[in-house]
Design an enzyme around this catalytic site. Structure first.
Site, short mmCIF file in Angstrom:
data_model
loop_
_atom_site.label_atom_id
_atom_site.label_comp_id
_atom_site.label_asym_id
_atom_site.label_seq_id
_atom_site.Cartn_x
_atom_site.Cartn_y
_atom_site.Cartn_z
CE LYS A 173 -2.73 1.39 3.79
NZ LYS A 173 -2.68 3.06 3.91
CG LEU A 190 -3.34 8.68 -3.60
CD1 LEU A 190 -3.14 9.33 -4.98
CD2 LEU A 190 -2.05 8.94 -2.64
CE LYS A 191 -7.23 6.29 5.01
NZ LYS A 191 -6.10 5.80 4.63
CG LEU A 192 -8.59 10.15 -4.43
CD1 LEU A 192 -8.83 10.00 -5.68
CD2 LEU A 192 -7.37 11.35 -4.60
CG ASP A 215 -12.16 17.91 -4.60
OD1 ASP A 215 -13.15 18.46 -4.80
OD2 ASP A 215 -11.12 18.17 -4.45
CB ILE A 216 -17.03 18.19 -6.00
CG1 ILE A 216 -16.06 18.60 -7.09
CG2 ILE A 216 -17.34 19.27 -5.09
CD1 ILE A 216 -16.43 19.86 -8.09
CB THR A 244 -12.64 16.94 -8.45
OG1 THR A 244 -13.24 18.17 -8.71
CG2 THR A 244 -11.14 17.01 -8.26
NE ARG A 253 -1.55 -1.58 16.36
CZ ARG A 253 -1.49 -1.09 15.01
NH1 ARG A 253 -1.73 -2.02 14.03
NH2 ARG A 253 -1.46 0.14 15.02
NE ARG A 303 1.24 2.58 13.30
CZ ARG A 303 0.32 3.46 13.82
NH1 ARG A 303 0.85 4.29 14.70
NH2 ARG A 303 -0.82 3.44 13.65
O1 C5P Z 1 -0.95 -1.09 11.43
P1 C5P Z 1 -0.92 0.03 11.29
O2 C5P Z 1 -1.69 0.94 12.33
O3 C5P Z 1 0.45 0.97 11.06
O4 C5P Z 1 -1.65 0.62 9.79
C1 C5P Z 1 -1.43 2.08 9.52
C2 C5P Z 1 -1.95 2.20 8.22
O5 C5P Z 1 -3.32 1.79 8.07
C3 C5P Z 1 -1.82 3.58 7.56
O6 C5P Z 1 -1.17 3.12 6.42
C4 C5P Z 1 -3.18 4.04 7.53
O7 C5P Z 1 -3.39 4.65 6.30
C5 C5P Z 1 -3.93 2.86 7.01
N1 C5P Z 1 -5.23 3.14 7.67
C6 C5P Z 1 -6.32 2.56 6.68
N2 C5P Z 1 -7.82 2.97 7.06
C7 C5P Z 1 -7.98 3.49 8.32
C8 C5P Z 1 -7.03 3.48 9.36
C9 C5P Z 1 -5.56 3.26 8.75
O8 C5P Z 1 -6.18 2.61 5.61
N3 C5P Z 1 -9.04 3.51 8.56
#
Ligand code: C5P
Length: 239
Positions: A35, A64-66, A68-69, A72, A184, A216
């Site tokens: 990702k 990128l979690k876009l 916008d309208i 776009t 986790r 993480r």
């Molecule tokens: O396992 P960890 O907490 O480190 O994962 C973090 C990742 O999970 C980040 O890349 C974050 O953008 C993504 N994430 C996600 N959607 C969420 C929460 C976290 O894609 N709702």
């Protein structure tokens, strides 16, 4: 369906190319999808996607979690599809099928995922953000509402926490792709963790998610490849 490895998504939450590629090389045997989020994409640009492809056959998730309208978002998604990601993400507050015509002119293997409620949010934060008491006290119902809007817009799936997967499957069936971050493993410890609605890999899979995002606990462990292997084993045993 998918193998345990294909279901593991590793976020390359790293600031620059060489560090990211180091993790790709380290984890390519264990990880099905890498990702790329805002940090890496903004610092390295689209070339990073080709560089990852040069090192691994894994899918690419352009996260990128876009937001916008609709016009776009549609144009940005069309542009992103030239990089052939497996997944892209959008915040979808409007339904009405606005994403469907993206697929009318060209075939694309890219699957669009709608963000529901970020896993770092809890009831108190939602309340402060102005959501009604009904939804703050029952985040699952807010997730289902957002998932329905996203699917109505034309998303192929959604992103949600492990706690909402079972309810979503019950309400929306098996078809939508479900991706779950906030994972986790029991053996992992993340200091000052900002994820609130967390769950283990095996619980998430048993509840019906298709893919898990594990960052993480793998990235910051002493032996990332071994940690990824343990996660894949845990997925395997839950399937
Ligand atoms: O396992 P960890 O907490 O480190 O994962 C973090 C990742 O999970 C980040 O890349 C974050 O953008 C993504 N994430 C996600 N959607 C969420 C929460 C976290 O894609 N709702």
């Amino acid at each position: 369906m998918h193998s345990a490895k294909q279901r593991l998504i590793f976020p390359l939450d790293l600031p620059e190319r060489e560090q990211a590629l180091r993790y790709v090389r380290l984890l390519r045997e264990q990880v099905g999808v890498f990702k790329v989020g805002l940090e890496l994409f903004i610092s390295e640009g689209p070339d990073i996607l080709n560089a990852i492809r040069g090192e691994s056959d894994a899918g690419i998730f352009l996260d990128l979690k876009l937001h916008d309208i609709p016009a776009t978002i549609k144009r940005a998604l069309k542009s992103s599809m030239k990089y052939r990601p497996l997944f892209v993400t959008v915040h979808c507050d409007e339904g009405g099928g606005f994403l469907r015509d993206i697929y009318e002119d060209t075939y694309s293997e890219t699957r669009i995922l709608g963000i529901t409620v970020l896993t770092s949010l809890d009831s108190n934060k939602l309340m402060r953000g102005g959501y009604s008491r009904e939804y703050c006290e029952d985040i699952k119902s807010l997730v289902i509402l957002k998932a329905k809007i996203a699917l109505d817009a034309g998303c192929h799936g959604i992103v949600c926490s492990g706690h909402e997967v079972a309810g979503l499957r019950k309400e929306l069936g098996q078809e939508p792709i479900v991706v779950t971050p906030g994972i986790r493993p029991l053996w992992s410890l993340v200091p000052g963790d900002d994820q609130k609605r967390i769950i283990t890999p095996s619980e998430a899979i048993k509840k019906g998610t298709d893919y898990i995002v594990v960052g993480r606990p793998i990235r910051d462990s002493e032996d990332p490849a071994e940690s990824a292997r343990r996660v894949v084993q845990e997925i395997e045993s839950a399937l």
